[in-house]
Design a protein around this motif. Sequence first.
Motif, PDB file in Angstrom:
ATOM      1  N   LEU A  47       0.855  -1.308   0.155  1.00 40.51           N
ATOM      2  CA  LEU A  47       0.139  -0.078   0.024  1.00 40.51           C
ATOM      3  C   LEU A  47       0.702   1.234   0.042  1.00 40.51           C
ATOM      4  CD1 LEU A  47      -2.738   1.581   0.316  1.00 40.51           C
ATOM      5  CD2 LEU A  47      -2.485   1.229   2.622  1.00 40.51           C
ATOM      6  N   ASP A  48       1.787   1.292   0.842  1.00 42.29           N
ATOM      7  CA  ASP A  48       2.847   2.576   0.868  1.00 42.29           C
ATOM      8  C   ASP A  48       3.512   2.719  -0.466  1.00 42.29           C
ATOM      9  OD1 ASP A  48       4.108   4.597   2.164  1.00 42.29           O
ATOM     10  OD2 ASP A  48       5.802   3.434   2.884  1.00 42.29           O
ATOM     11  N   ILE A  49       4.039   1.710  -1.085  1.00 46.31           N
ATOM     12  CA  ILE A  49       4.586   1.783  -2.223  1.00 46.31           C
ATOM     13  C   ILE A  49       3.758   2.327  -3.432  1.00 46.31           C
ATOM     14  CG2 ILE A  49       5.880   0.684  -4.210  1.00 46.31           C
ATOM     15  CD1 ILE A  49       7.225  -1.181  -1.917  1.00 46.31           C
ATOM     16  N   VAL A  50       2.435   1.937  -3.658  1.00 45.99           N
ATOM     17  CA  VAL A  50       1.503   2.234  -4.554  1.00 45.99           C
ATOM     18  C   VAL A  50       1.232   3.523  -4.350  1.00 45.99           C
ATOM     19  CG1 VAL A  50      -0.619   1.649  -5.574  1.00 45.99           C
ATOM     20  CG2 VAL A  50       0.894   0.058  -5.026  1.00 45.99           C
ATOM     21  N   LEU A  51       0.906   4.034  -3.235  1.00 46.77           N
ATOM     22  CA  LEU A  51       0.517   5.424  -2.907  1.00 46.77           C
ATOM     23  C   LEU A  51       1.837   6.391  -3.158  1.00 46.77           C
ATOM     24  CD1 LEU A  51      -1.234   5.027   0.433  1.00 46.77           C
ATOM     25  CD2 LEU A  51      -2.253   5.791  -1.777  1.00 46.77           C
ATOM     26  N   ARG A  52       3.017   5.985  -3.156  1.00 46.91           N
ATOM     27  CA  ARG A  52       4.237   6.882  -3.341  1.00 46.91           C
ATOM     28  C   ARG A  52       4.271   6.865  -4.715  1.00 46.91           C
ATOM     29  NH1 ARG A  52       7.834   8.197   1.112  1.00 46.91           N
ATOM     30  NH2 ARG A  52       7.215   7.199   3.018  1.00 46.91           N
ATOM     31  N   VAL A  53       4.117   5.631  -5.507  1.00 50.46           N
ATOM     32  CA  VAL A  53       4.207   5.816  -7.013  1.00 50.46           C
ATOM     33  C   VAL A  53       3.231   6.540  -7.471  1.00 50.46           C
ATOM     34  CG1 VAL A  53       3.763   4.185  -8.924  1.00 50.46           C
ATOM     35  CG2 VAL A  53       5.167   3.391  -7.139  1.00 50.46           C
ATOM     36  N   ALA A  54       2.006   6.780  -6.960  1.00 54.48           N
ATOM     37  CA  ALA A  54       0.847   7.530  -7.521  1.00 54.48           C
ATOM     38  C   ALA A  54       1.317   9.022  -7.610  1.00 54.48           C
ATOM     39  CB  ALA A  54      -0.525   7.180  -6.949  1.00 54.48           C
ATOM     40  N   ALA A  55       2.124   9.361  -6.434  1.00 52.80           N
ATOM     41  CA  ALA A  55       2.405  10.800  -6.046  1.00 52.80           C
ATOM     42  C   ALA A  55       3.773  11.173  -6.831  1.00 52.80           C
ATOM     43  CB  ALA A  55       2.436  10.876  -4.539  1.00 52.80           C
ATOM     44  N   LEU A  56       4.241  10.361  -7.291  1.00 54.54           N
ATOM     45  CA  LEU A  56       5.632  10.761  -8.093  1.00 54.54           C
ATOM     46  C   LEU A  56       5.452  11.489  -9.400  1.00 54.54           C
ATOM     47  CD1 LEU A  56       7.864   7.426  -7.776  1.00 54.54           C
ATOM     48  CD2 LEU A  56       8.411   9.749  -7.053  1.00 54.54           C
ATOM     49  N   GLU A  57       6.353  12.262  -9.617  1.00 54.46           N
ATOM     50  CA  GLU A  57       6.237  13.011 -11.063  1.00 54.46           C
ATOM     51  C   GLU A  57       7.689  12.954 -11.497  1.00 54.46           C
ATOM     52  OE1 GLU A  57       4.393  16.784 -10.401  1.00 54.46           O
ATOM     53  OE2 GLU A  57       2.227  16.103  -9.904  1.00 54.46           O
ATOM     54  N   THR A  58       8.371  13.729 -10.967  1.00 51.98           N
ATOM     55  CA  THR A  58       9.730  13.524 -11.525  1.00 51.98           C
ATOM     56  C   THR A  58      10.586  13.314 -10.490  1.00 51.98           C
ATOM     57  OG1 THR A  58      10.020  16.140 -10.670  1.00 51.98           O
ATOM     58  CG2 THR A  58       9.205  15.442 -13.343  1.00 51.98           C
ATOM     59  N   VAL A  59      12.072  12.590 -10.849  1.00 49.73           N
ATOM     60  CA  VAL A  59      13.116  12.303  -9.957  1.00 49.73           C
ATOM     61  C   VAL A  59      14.118  13.313 -10.253  1.00 49.73           C
ATOM     62  CG1 VAL A  59      14.484  10.410  -9.311  1.00 49.73           C
ATOM     63  CG2 VAL A  59      11.960  10.087  -9.857  1.00 49.73           C
ATOM     64  N   GLN A  60      14.767  13.699  -9.235  1.00 52.55           N
ATOM     65  CA  GLN A  60      15.723  14.795  -9.352  1.00 52.55           C
ATOM     66  C   GLN A  60      17.102  13.804  -9.416  1.00 52.55           C
ATOM     67  OE1 GLN A  60      15.462  17.935 -10.103  1.00 52.55           O
ATOM     68  NE2 GLN A  60      13.124  17.522  -9.878  1.00 52.55           N
ATOM     69  N   PRO A  61      18.215  14.595 -10.178  1.00 51.40           N
ATOM     70  CA  PRO A  61      19.497  13.938 -10.303  1.00 51.40           C
ATOM     71  C   PRO A  61      20.087  13.065  -9.087  1.00 51.40           C
ATOM     72  CG  PRO A  61      19.554  15.939 -11.461  1.00 51.40           C
ATOM     73  CD  PRO A  61      18.288  15.712 -10.789  1.00 51.40           C
ATOM     74  N   ALA A  62      20.036  13.813  -8.029  1.00 48.35           N
ATOM     75  CA  ALA A  62      20.279  13.453  -6.684  1.00 48.35           C
ATOM     76  C   ALA A  62      19.909  12.094  -6.318  1.00 48.35           C
ATOM     77  CB  ALA A  62      20.217  14.661  -5.519  1.00 48.35           C
ATOM     78  N   ALA A  63      18.581  12.042  -6.519  1.00 46.67           N
ATOM     79  CA  ALA A  63      17.836  10.785  -6.096  1.00 46.67           C
ATOM     80  C   ALA A  63      18.305   9.715  -7.160  1.00 46.67           C
ATOM     81  CB  ALA A  63      16.451  11.097  -6.370  1.00 46.67           C
ATOM     82  N   LEU A  64      18.588   9.946  -8.301  1.00 48.25           N
ATOM     83  CA  LEU A  64      18.883   8.729  -9.256  1.00 48.25           C
ATOM     84  C   LEU A  64      20.346   8.371  -8.847  1.00 48.25           C
ATOM     85  CD1 LEU A  64      17.787  10.219 -12.806  1.00 48.25           C
ATOM     86  CD2 LEU A  64      16.950   8.617 -11.364  1.00 48.25           C
ATOM     87  N   GLN A  65      21.076   9.239  -8.509  1.00 46.94           N
ATOM     88  CA  GLN A  65      22.499   9.035  -7.895  1.00 46.94           C
ATOM     89  C   GLN A  65      22.510   8.050  -6.829  1.00 46.94           C
ATOM     90  OE1 GLN A  65      25.236  10.034  -9.898  1.00 46.94           O
ATOM     91  NE2 GLN A  65      26.139   8.269  -8.536  1.00 46.94           N
TER      92      GLN A  65
END
Length: 337
Positions: free
Chosen positions: A160-178
């Motif tokens: 549940l927690d993961i799906v809710l977070r997926v739905a709220a995602l829009e963009t991922v900044q370079p620091a997060a990808l790193q």
Amino acid sequence: MSNSGQGSELSSVEKAAVLLMSLGESDAAQILKHMGPKEVQRIGSTMAQLANIQRHQVEKVLDDFLVLVGDQTGLGLGADGYIRNMLREALGEEKAGSLIDRILLGGSTTGLDTLKWMESRAVADVIRYEHPQIQAIVISYLDPDQAADILANFDERVRLDIVLRVAALETVQPAALQELNDILERQFSGNQSTQSTTIGGIRTAANIMNFIESSVESELMESIRDVDEDLANTIQDLMFVFDNLLEVDDRGIQVILREVESETLILALKGADPDMQDKIFNNMSSRAADMLKDDLEAKGPVRVSEVEVAQKEILAVARRLADNGEIALGGGSEKMV
């Protein structure tokens, strides 16, 4: 429906399998290196199932391939430009970028792409103790069916927690990808480290939900509804279920049927309503429709779980064809401009 008997038309994946088997192990292996995990799995499975391939069918596959390559690439003349343009048209600029680097610049699969080749349980173990936001980014990045399999390895609360977070995602900044690259002890290639990436969102959550086993899907949807009823309704609206195939135009249904095995179709239709069955029958020849009806009657009772698996397989084919631009989900009534 796939059938390799004499006189029948080979499907596109069967033609690819025949071509690779004609090349020999070493050359075929070099080609497979440039394919994604789903393509390798489909072609490998088809190779294992091929039977009764006639010599004239093999010759026709080779002839067609030579004509296609000769017309489009000049057998190596300007091939780089052809490959770049083809991938950008098929995948879009963002998705094509890293793939072009790997194919033309000699790169290898790194970073998050590595997870696409791993078993779902192994991916779940990799991210199990990471921050939930990291888990959500990983789940969003992977193909929906693999993401659904990974979620099955977590308990209900974590799902549940993961799906809710997926739905709220829009963009991922370079620091997060790193940060993800550090977790995987890999590095991204190309320009991905210098720009934000669009990932996740409600549509991604809906696509993942489509592949989750039905009983788990129902429980998870109710949990989402308890947290945010509007979000649950939006996800529900975006989910593409088997009955939605009624909205696909006749040409689209015919294209789908060419990619579906007979046994899969029989199982899927055992649990379909009469309108859906008629939709399928009406897009087949009279002889093929009569044979399918006979097969349905002779099949006898089947488990609901078998029907659901078969229907999800057909939906996966439909989504792949839609992503490739070969069909339109939702029918052909969309306005043209």
